[in-house]
Each structure stands twice: as C-alpha cells, then as structure tokens.
Design a protein around this motif. Structure first.
Motif, PDB file in Angstrom:
ATOM      1  N   ASP A  69      55.363  53.988  51.980  1.00  0.00           N
ATOM      2  CA  ASP A  69      56.756  54.168  52.393  1.00  0.00           C
ATOM      3  C   ASP A  69      57.684  53.628  51.316  1.00  0.00           C
ATOM      4  OD1 ASP A  69      56.027  55.265  54.880  1.00  0.00           O
ATOM      5  OD2 ASP A  69      55.831  53.258  55.758  1.00  0.00           O
ATOM      6  N   ILE A  70      58.763  54.349  51.052  1.00  0.00           N
ATOM      7  CA  ILE A  70      59.717  53.931  50.033  1.00  0.00           C
ATOM      8  C   ILE A  70      60.609  52.823  50.590  1.00  0.00           C
ATOM      9  CG2 ILE A  70      61.658  54.658  48.583  1.00  0.00           C
ATOM     10  CD1 ILE A  70      60.348  57.434  48.444  1.00  0.00           C
ATOM     11  N   LEU A  71      60.653  51.711  49.866  1.00  0.00           N
ATOM     12  CA  LEU A  71      61.445  50.544  50.259  1.00  0.00           C
ATOM     13  C   LEU A  71      62.744  50.452  49.461  1.00  0.00           C
ATOM     14  CD1 LEU A  71      58.605  47.858  50.272  1.00  0.00           C
ATOM     15  CD2 LEU A  71      59.363  49.324  52.158  1.00  0.00           C
ATOM     16  N   ALA A  87      72.438  53.169  37.107  1.00  0.00           N
ATOM     17  CA  ALA A  87      73.359  53.937  37.937  1.00  0.00           C
ATOM     18  C   ALA A  87      73.273  53.511  39.394  1.00  0.00           C
ATOM     19  CB  ALA A  87      73.074  55.432  37.804  1.00  0.00           C
ATOM     20  N   ARG A  88      72.062  53.204  39.856  1.00  0.00           N
ATOM     21  CA  ARG A  88      71.890  52.750  41.241  1.00  0.00           C
ATOM     22  C   ARG A  88      70.618  51.927  41.362  1.00  0.00           C
ATOM     23  NH1 ARG A  88      70.235  58.421  41.972  1.00  0.00           N
ATOM     24  NH2 ARG A  88      72.294  59.174  42.530  1.00  0.00           N
ATOM     25  N   LEU A  89      70.691  50.934  42.229  1.00  0.00           N
ATOM     26  CA  LEU A  89      69.526  50.134  42.596  1.00  0.00           C
ATOM     27  C   LEU A  89      69.745  49.731  44.049  1.00  0.00           C
ATOM     28  CD1 LEU A  89      67.835  47.288  40.568  1.00  0.00           C
ATOM     29  CD2 LEU A  89      67.900  47.318  43.047  1.00  0.00           C
ATOM     30  N   TYR A  90      68.923  50.278  44.938  1.00  0.00           N
ATOM     31  CA  TYR A  90      69.069  50.031  46.368  1.00  0.00           C
ATOM     32  C   TYR A  90      67.732  49.683  46.980  1.00  0.00           C
ATOM     33  CZ  TYR A  90      73.697  52.065  45.940  1.00  0.00           C
ATOM     34  OH  TYR A  90      74.979  52.317  45.567  1.00  0.00           O
ATOM     35  N   VAL A  91      67.758  48.714  47.898  1.00  0.00           N
ATOM     36  CA  VAL A  91      66.575  48.304  48.654  1.00  0.00           C
ATOM     37  C   VAL A  91      66.962  48.341  50.132  1.00  0.00           C
ATOM     38  CG1 VAL A  91      64.954  46.418  49.106  1.00  0.00           C
ATOM     39  CG2 VAL A  91      65.749  46.852  46.759  1.00  0.00           C
ATOM     40  N   LEU A  92      66.073  48.900  50.951  1.00  0.00           N
ATOM     41  CA  LEU A  92      66.342  48.946  52.392  1.00  0.00           C
ATOM     42  C   LEU A  92      66.693  47.550  52.916  1.00  0.00           C
ATOM     43  CD1 LEU A  92      63.515  51.343  53.599  1.00  0.00           C
ATOM     44  CD2 LEU A  92      65.977  51.794  53.675  1.00  0.00           C
ATOM     45  N   PRO A  93      67.671  47.468  53.823  1.00  0.00           N
ATOM     46  CA  PRO A  93      68.124  46.162  54.306  1.00  0.00           C
ATOM     47  C   PRO A  93      67.004  45.246  54.806  1.00  0.00           C
ATOM     48  CG  PRO A  93      69.577  47.889  55.103  1.00  0.00           C
ATOM     49  CD  PRO A  93      68.438  48.575  54.399  1.00  0.00           C
ATOM     50  N   GLY A  94      66.025  45.763  55.488  1.00  0.00           N
ATOM     51  CA  GLY A  94      64.941  44.940  56.014  1.00  0.00           C
ATOM     52  C   GLY A  94      63.970  44.435  54.963  1.00  0.00           C
ATOM     53  N   HIS A  95      64.120  44.881  53.725  1.00  0.00           N
ATOM     54  CA  HIS A  95      63.209  44.479  52.647  1.00  0.00           C
ATOM     55  C   HIS A  95      63.929  43.772  51.503  1.00  0.00           C
ATOM     56  CE1 HIS A  95      59.813  46.542  54.484  1.00  0.00           C
ATOM     57  NE2 HIS A  95      60.682  47.465  54.824  1.00  0.00           N
ATOM     58  N   GLN A  96      65.205  43.473  51.700  1.00  0.00           N
ATOM     59  CA  GLN A  96      65.960  42.752  50.684  1.00  0.00           C
ATOM     60  C   GLN A  96      65.553  41.285  50.678  1.00  0.00           C
ATOM     61  OE1 GLN A  96      70.070  43.666  51.625  1.00  0.00           O
ATOM     62  NE2 GLN A  96      69.806  45.813  51.056  1.00  0.00           N
ATOM     63  N   ARG A  97      65.764  40.646  49.539  1.00  0.00           N
ATOM     64  CA  ARG A  97      65.460  39.221  49.345  1.00  0.00           C
ATOM     65  C   ARG A  97      63.950  38.945  49.427  1.00  0.00           C
ATOM     66  NH1 ARG A  97      69.881  36.240  48.956  1.00  0.00           N
ATOM     67  NH2 ARG A  97      68.733  34.329  49.385  1.00  0.00           N
ATOM     68  N   GLN A  98      63.156  39.970  49.036  1.00  0.00           N
ATOM     69  CA  GLN A  98      61.695  39.827  49.032  1.00  0.00           C
ATOM     70  C   GLN A  98      61.098  40.183  47.668  1.00  0.00           C
ATOM     71  OE1 GLN A  98      60.024  41.989  52.388  1.00  0.00           O
ATOM     72  NE2 GLN A  98      61.666  41.293  53.731  1.00  0.00           N
TER      73      GLN A  98
END
Length: 162
Positions: A69-71, A87-98
């Motif tokens: 699954d893409i995080l 240009a963009r760097l995004y991490v799903l909210p439930g997987h941030q700070r990991q």
C-alpha cells in the motif's frame, strides 16, 4: 517496513487517492474545500500524474508498506545540473512522523547524485511541512505571496546544501 521505489503508471489511481487525502489534511485548515478540490483536479489528474511518472527527467517515487500500500510520495526535477527541485512530498496522515518522509527525501536526492542543492516551496500555514523540512536540514531563503484560486498565501522558499 517501508520500501521506496519508482512509481508506475498502474498506480496512478492509488497515488491520486493519497494526494487527495493528504491535501485535505494538509490544506483543509487554511484553504476552502472547493479550492482544494479545484486545484487537485487540475494538478492531480490521472493523465497528468501518468505523464510525470513516464517523464525520465522527473523523480516520482512512492513509499509502500509491507502489504504494497502506498503511504506517501515524492516528485522532483532538476532545473539545473546542481539543483534538485522538490515539487511535492506527501505522506498519509496516519503514517506521518514515522520516518516515511525522510526516506522519500533520501530517495529523491539519491536519484540526482550530482546535485549540490535541494530547493522547495512550502506554504507558511503548513506547519507540519515547515517543521519537517527544518528537521531535515532545510533553511528558509525567502518568502513570497501567491494567489491560489482567489486565496492569497505566503510561500516559504527553502533549500538544503548536500
């Protein structure tokens, strides 16, 4: 276990979903929902994402969990031989700070081994993003005002020497 790898065209629908969820979480506090929906429909069309994935001048990588699954994701290009522009760097909210964002950043930099500098822009109101980039060693170089669909935001330009 997080694995970072190049994105594939077959993943564009899942990538678009990740972008939609992260954009709502990141920009929802300071952008109206209709503005977010309009911008993401333009900037994150399936055709546009597929074209970026197929463009060999663009680093388009995804972070996946052990189930595939893409995080999160990162896209970057090289406006000059020595500069990488994220240009963009995004991490799903439930997987941030990991550590997922850090791994995406590392993969992006590794894709351009001759680069000496990484640059990016982040909205001043995006406190999580600003905090992340400062922790990763970026420094602010300037600020500018930009208008997005009738909303004026302050954009922080940042860079990191490699």
């Amino acid at each position: 276990m997080v694995n970072v790898q190049p994105a594939t065209v077959e993943e564009v629908k899942e990538i678009k979903q990740v972008l939609s969820e992260t954009w709502n979480d990141t920009y929802g506090p300071f952008l109206p929902l209709e503005v977010i929906q309009k911008i993401t429909s333009l900037w994150h069309s399936l055709e546009g994402l597929a074209a970026e994935i197929e463009d060999e001048r663009v680093c388009f990588s995804v972070a996946k969990d052990e189930h595939g699954d893409i995080l999160g994701l990162v896209t970057a290009g090289r406006p000059s031989e020595k500069v990488v522009y994220i240009a963009r760097l995004y991490v799903l909210p439930g997987h941030q700070r990991q550590g997922v964002g850090g791994k995406l950043l590392e993969a992006c930099v590794a894709a351009f081994p001759r680069a000496l500098l990484v640059r990016l822009e982040v909205e001043e109101q995006n406190e999580k993003g600003l905090s992340f980039y400062l922790k990763q060693g970026f420094r602010e170089i300037s600020r500018k005002r930009e208008e997005f669909e009738g909303v004026t935001l302050t954009v922080v330009e940042m860079e990191k020497k490699l």
